[in-house]
Design a protein around this motif. Structure first.
Motif, PDB file in Angstrom:
ATOM      1  N   SER A 146       0.734  -1.206   0.087  1.00 44.25           N
ATOM      2  CA  SER A 146       0.079   0.123   0.141  1.00 44.25           C
ATOM      3  C   SER A 146       1.013   1.250   0.010  1.00 44.25           C
ATOM      4  O   SER A 146       1.729   1.446   0.562  1.00 44.25           O
ATOM      5  CB  SER A 146      -0.976   0.106   1.161  1.00 44.25           C
ATOM      6  N   ASN A 147       0.752   2.364  -1.047  1.00 46.50           N
ATOM      7  CA  ASN A 147       1.378   3.157  -0.977  1.00 46.50           C
ATOM      8  C   ASN A 147       1.256   3.940   0.217  1.00 46.50           C
ATOM      9  O   ASN A 147       1.898   4.982   0.737  1.00 46.50           O
ATOM     10  CB  ASN A 147       1.104   4.040  -2.125  1.00 46.50           C
ATOM     11  N   ASP A 148      -0.100   4.072   0.583  1.00 49.80           N
ATOM     12  CA  ASP A 148      -0.545   4.838   1.806  1.00 49.80           C
ATOM     13  C   ASP A 148       0.117   4.319   2.972  1.00 49.80           C
ATOM     14  O   ASP A 148       0.439   5.189   4.002  1.00 49.80           O
ATOM     15  CB  ASP A 148      -2.201   4.611   2.064  1.00 49.80           C
ATOM     16  N   LEU A 149       0.396   3.112   3.329  1.00 48.14           N
ATOM     17  CA  LEU A 149       0.994   2.555   4.376  1.00 48.14           C
ATOM     18  C   LEU A 149       2.191   3.182   4.474  1.00 48.14           C
ATOM     19  O   LEU A 149       3.072   3.782   5.539  1.00 48.14           O
ATOM     20  CB  LEU A 149       1.217   0.912   4.309  1.00 48.14           C
ATOM     21  N   PHE A 150       3.188   2.977   3.501  1.00 46.78           N
ATOM     22  CA  PHE A 150       4.768   3.728   3.410  1.00 46.78           C
ATOM     23  C   PHE A 150       4.531   5.130   3.603  1.00 46.78           C
ATOM     24  O   PHE A 150       5.554   5.798   4.197  1.00 46.78           O
ATOM     25  CB  PHE A 150       5.332   3.444   2.203  1.00 46.78           C
ATOM     26  N   ALA A 151       3.644   5.944   3.043  1.00 49.97           N
ATOM     27  CA  ALA A 151       3.551   7.313   3.411  1.00 49.97           C
ATOM     28  C   ALA A 151       3.196   7.818   4.718  1.00 49.97           C
ATOM     29  O   ALA A 151       3.728   8.766   5.178  1.00 49.97           O
ATOM     30  CB  ALA A 151       2.525   7.798   2.545  1.00 49.97           C
ATOM     31  N   LEU A 152       2.752   6.604   5.604  1.00 46.82           N
ATOM     32  CA  LEU A 152       2.409   6.977   6.853  1.00 46.82           C
ATOM     33  C   LEU A 152       3.877   7.213   7.727  1.00 46.82           C
ATOM     34  O   LEU A 152       3.833   7.792   8.916  1.00 46.82           O
ATOM     35  CB  LEU A 152       1.668   6.040   7.555  1.00 46.82           C
ATOM     36  N   PHE A 153       4.937   6.359   7.500  1.00 44.02           N
ATOM     37  CA  PHE A 153       6.108   6.231   8.352  1.00 44.02           C
ATOM     38  C   PHE A 153       7.383   6.941   7.483  1.00 44.02           C
ATOM     39  O   PHE A 153       8.160   7.274   8.297  1.00 44.02           O
ATOM     40  CB  PHE A 153       6.143   5.185   8.956  1.00 44.02           C
ATOM     41  N   LEU A 154       7.323   7.200   6.440  1.00 38.75           N
ATOM     42  CA  LEU A 154       8.219   7.941   5.461  1.00 38.75           C
ATOM     43  C   LEU A 154       8.025   9.303   5.460  1.00 38.75           C
ATOM     44  O   LEU A 154       7.098   9.847   5.770  1.00 38.75           O
ATOM     45  CB  LEU A 154       8.268   7.302   4.075  1.00 38.75           C
ATOM     46  N   ASP A 155       9.139  10.107   5.239  1.00 37.16           N
ATOM     47  CA  ASP A 155       9.149  11.668   5.133  1.00 37.16           C
ATOM     48  C   ASP A 155       8.519  11.906   3.719  1.00 37.16           C
ATOM     49  O   ASP A 155       7.965  11.009   3.041  1.00 37.16           O
ATOM     50  CB  ASP A 155      10.481  12.323   5.281  1.00 37.16           C
ATOM     51  N   ASP A 156       8.408  13.273   3.557  1.00 41.60           N
ATOM     52  CA  ASP A 156       7.864  13.808   2.397  1.00 41.60           C
ATOM     53  C   ASP A 156       8.350  13.272   0.914  1.00 41.60           C
ATOM     54  O   ASP A 156       7.845  13.234  -0.058  1.00 41.60           O
ATOM     55  CB  ASP A 156       7.749  15.285   2.434  1.00 41.60           C
TER      56      ASP A 156
END
Length: 428
Positions: free
Chosen positions: A160-170
């Protein structure tokens, strides 16, 4: 096999495990009393000599038993299940026992760092020599053939791209950052990722007009940064989710004329490039295909060109000792993965290419800090992870993965390197 009913935590566990989704976590391997007892004795013997405290629960709180020389606490809530899993599946069982909630640690990274620092001598030497007899072997289906690689990559990067976006920076960079100093803070992570990327682009000599091949797109930040320098970038990925978002980011940046993101195996790459950059992709290649991977770098690189390669590495002797083993990381996080040693990279380059290793820098402490920031962010946003449909067993798995990785770098068992590979221009 002792199993849990749907939504019911196994005995001694604080986690409700879905047996349909996590069958090997919900079910504790059936083991005879002698085998469990022998495993318990071996485990306690190993822990007794380490600078940590392992507390094993008893029938009542007063019956708990603690071993170790003092230090971080590892609390075993269900010793029977803990020993049964380790006896049946070794370190895979150790990780599954954590996922099931049968053991925990107030400072998980500290406890795992102690274990990582003593990996080579945790198991008695006679048992280590018997490793081929008891260690699980990698499934044939996880070999990194072209089809196998697509499946292996999808299992991790298409979660899930949304999963990775939750803990990676911008920047959505999923590799080690490069900090100016420690301790690092979250608000400095994006700049540290750009510092890492810029250093790789500088190593590869990327500038205006450079024809750049990137093997392993991630979510596109390096390609965007290279295109902003005026390079023309061809970036290859096997992740459909990553490609989709990377292309959206390229369009949003107005750089579609300079960046092409292709769903393509590195073995299918064509053309000639002035520079090649590949960031923490070689770990997904598999040792049997390292010669092919490095030949590909050579074949795609124009004479006089440069390759910037970032790779996680491990000690050569440990790499050899664990060759072919099937680990918890393989089973649950990176199927088909294989971390090389510096020597393995250098020998692959020497034996299979016309390239030269012209430079190398190690900065493993920076990866430990990067992982700490990701882990803390993941923990802070656990509710949002749950809202995406990832259950508690997954969240414990991911926490263990991030902590386990961080411990590897803090102990020195793992390192990260930036290599510069060059190709002589014989026409000069």
């Amino acid at each position: 096999m002792r199993t849990a009913e749907p939504g019911i935590a196994p005995h001694g566990s604080a986690v409700a495990v879905d047996p349909a989704r996590w069958p090997d976590v919900a079910g504790v391997p059936r083991a005879s009393w002698p085998r469990t007892a022998v495993t318990g004795a071996v485990v306690r013997r190993a822990l007794r000599r380490l600078p940590l405290r392992a507390r094993f629960a008893g029938p009542d709180p007063a019956g708990a038993r603690t071993v170790g020389l003092g230090g971080p606490l590892l609390e075993v809530r269900d010793p029977e299940a803990f020993h049964a899993r380790i006896g049946a599946h070794g370190l895979v069982g150790f990780g599954e026992s954590y996922m099931a909630g049968e053991w925990d640690a107030p400072d998980l990274v500290a406890a795992l760092t102690v274990l990582a620092a003593h990996t080579a001598d945790l198991v008695p030497a006679p048992l280590q020599r018997l490793r081929p007899l008891w260690a699980a072997r990698r499934p044939e289906g996880e070999r990194n053939t072209p089809d196998g690689s697509r499946t292996n990559i999808s299992r991790h990067y298409d979660l899930s791209n949304d999963l990775f976006a939750l803990f990676l920076d911008d920047t959505l960079s999923y590799s080690s950052a490069l900090f100016r100093g420690f301790p690092a803070s979250w608000d400095l992570l994006a700049a540290a990722q750009h510092r890492k990327i810029d250093r790789l682009l500088d190593l590869a000599g990327v500038g205006a007009g450079t024809r750049l091949l990137e093997i392993g797109t991630g979510w596109g930040e390096l390609a965007l940064r290279a295109a902003a320098r005026g390079a023309r970038v061809t970036s290859l990925t096997l992740s459909r989710e990553q490609r989709l978002l990377a292309r959206e980011r390229v369009r949003a940046a107005g750089l579609t004329d300079r960046v092409s993101v292709e769903l393509c195996d590195y073995r299918e790459a064509r053309g000639e490039y002035d520079a090649v950059v590949s960031v923490e992709m070689v770990e997904a290649v598999g040792d049997e295909f390292w010669p092919v991977y490095f030949r590909t770098l050579d074949e795609r690189l124009a004479p006089g060109g440069r390759v910037a390669l970032q790779a996680i590495t491990m000690p050569h002797e440990r790499m050899l000792a664990t060759r072919g083993s099937f680990t918890w990381i393989h089973k649950y996080v990176f199927p088909g993965g294989r971390i090389p040693s510096v020597r393995a990279v250098e020998e692959s380059v020497r034996d299979h290419t016309r390239l030269t290793v012209a430079g190398r820098d190690a900065y493993g402490a920076h990866y430990a800090e990067t992982l700490r920031l990701w882990r803390e962010r993941f923990t802070e946003r656990a509710g949002e992870v749950a809202a995406l449909g990832f259950d508690e067993t997954f969240r414990r798995m991911w926490t263990f993965y991030l902590a386990y990785s961080e411990a590897g770098f803090r102990s020195g068992y793992l390192d990260v390197q930036q290599f510069l590979l060059t190709k002589e221009d014989r026409a000069r």
